[in-house]
Design an enzyme around this catalytic site. Structure first.
Site, PDB file in Angstrom:
ATOM      1  N   HIS A   1       0.816  -1.222   0.000  1.00 16.85           N
ATOM      2  CA  HIS A   1       0.000   0.000   0.000  1.00 16.85           C
ATOM      3  C   HIS A   1       0.849   1.271   0.000  1.00 16.85           C
ATOM      4  CE1 HIS A   1      -0.479   0.813   4.650  1.00 16.85           C
ATOM      5  NE2 HIS A   1       0.775   0.675   4.297  1.00 16.85           N
ATOM      6  N   ASP A   2       2.163   1.126   0.136  1.00 16.12           N
ATOM      7  CA  ASP A   2       3.052   2.292   0.065  1.00 16.12           C
ATOM      8  C   ASP A   2       3.321   2.740  -1.367  1.00 16.12           C
ATOM      9  OD1 ASP A   2       3.339   2.326   2.807  1.00 16.12           O
ATOM     10  OD2 ASP A   2       5.169   1.127   2.794  1.00 16.12           O
TER      11      ASP A   2
ATOM     12  N   GLU B   1      -4.791   1.868  -0.740  1.00 16.50           N
ATOM     13  CA  GLU B   1      -5.332   0.562  -0.413  1.00 16.50           C
ATOM     14  C   GLU B   1      -5.997   0.002  -1.673  1.00 16.50           C
ATOM     15  OE1 GLU B   1      -4.399  -0.575   2.312  1.00 16.50           O
ATOM     16  OE2 GLU B   1      -3.880   1.265   3.371  1.00 16.50           O
TER      17      GLU B   1
ATOM     18  N   GLU C   1      -2.244  -7.090   3.981  1.00 18.01           N
ATOM     19  CA  GLU C   1      -2.699  -5.765   3.569  1.00 18.01           C
ATOM     20  C   GLU C   1      -4.184  -5.607   3.892  1.00 18.01           C
ATOM     21  OE1 GLU C   1      -1.072  -3.239   2.114  1.00 18.01           O
ATOM     22  OE2 GLU C   1       0.848  -4.163   1.566  1.00 18.01           O
TER      23      GLU C   1
END
Length: 217
Positions: A123-124, A183, A151
């Protein structure tokens, strides 16, 4: 307002999605677009006559609960924690499963100096960087191996469940605090997995608003 950002429409749409999950706005689908309207809850998120309003709270996941509930480590002989920081998560896993050979993979200066943070990697990053990371994982994974991904998972349409509220809030944090983090939905994770060669994803368990997924060949 004019902008040079080609992703601005998609980014703006993520904000009312989060608000809809909290019932702050109501959503409905038109012929070709998603529509939002104010709901009775909206008044709680603007200042009242005393200047007071509610602030959103974020429920953070807890790694110990994941390790307690997820059984996918039992048959592993070797485990590589990609982006493992100081190895806190790896230590938790190998303490419970001492037969596993743990490898903490991160930059040298990160391992030496960085404080421990929860490791939620995909999600980064935007899709392009996620594909590069997952392709390297795919190439390093044996035929009978798997890549374990922890995640949050967004629903396709906004919902008012506690998990969706938390994940939607985190989605906005990733949008504002990282260059292109976000996300993702199950469909988006599946697209990433299959593009780099994985056959599919097993969604093993859902704990503390995050999903433990196994990307398999």
């Amino acid at each position: 307002m004019p902008t040079n950002n080609p992703d601005v429409a998609m980014m703006l749409d993520r904000i009312p999605k989060m608000m809809a999950s909290h019932s702050v706005v109501a959503n409905e689908f038109g012929s070709f677009q998603r529509l939002y309207t104010l709901s009775p809850v909206s008044k709680h998120f603007v200042r009242n006559e005393d200047g007071v309003s509610l602030a959103p709270m974020i429920a953070l996941p807890h790694d110990k609960h994941i390790i307690k509930s997820y059984k996918g480590f039992e048959q592993l002989r070797q485990l590589v924690d990609v982006g493992g920081s100081l190895g806190v998560n790896l230590n938790l896993i190998t303490s419970k499963y001492p037969h596993i050979k743990g490898i903490n993979f991160d930059l040298h200066h990160v391992i030496q100096h960085a404080p421990p943070y929860p490791v939620y990697i995909l999600h980064d990053w935007d899709d392009e960087h996620c594909l590069k990371l997952l392709k390297n994982c795919y190439n390093a994974t044996p035929h009978d191996g798997k890549v374990i991904v922890v995640e949050a998972v967004l629903p396709i349409t906004p919902k008012i469940s506690s998990s969706t509220k938390s994940t939607s809030q985190m989605d906005l944090i990733m949008m504002t605090q990282t260059p292109a983090g976000k996300e993702r939905t199950q469909q988006e994770f599946m697209a990433l997995a299959t593009k780099v060669g994985f056959s599919g994803i097993r969604y093993e368990c859902f704990i503390c608003n995050v999903c433990v997924m196994e990307f398999f060949k």
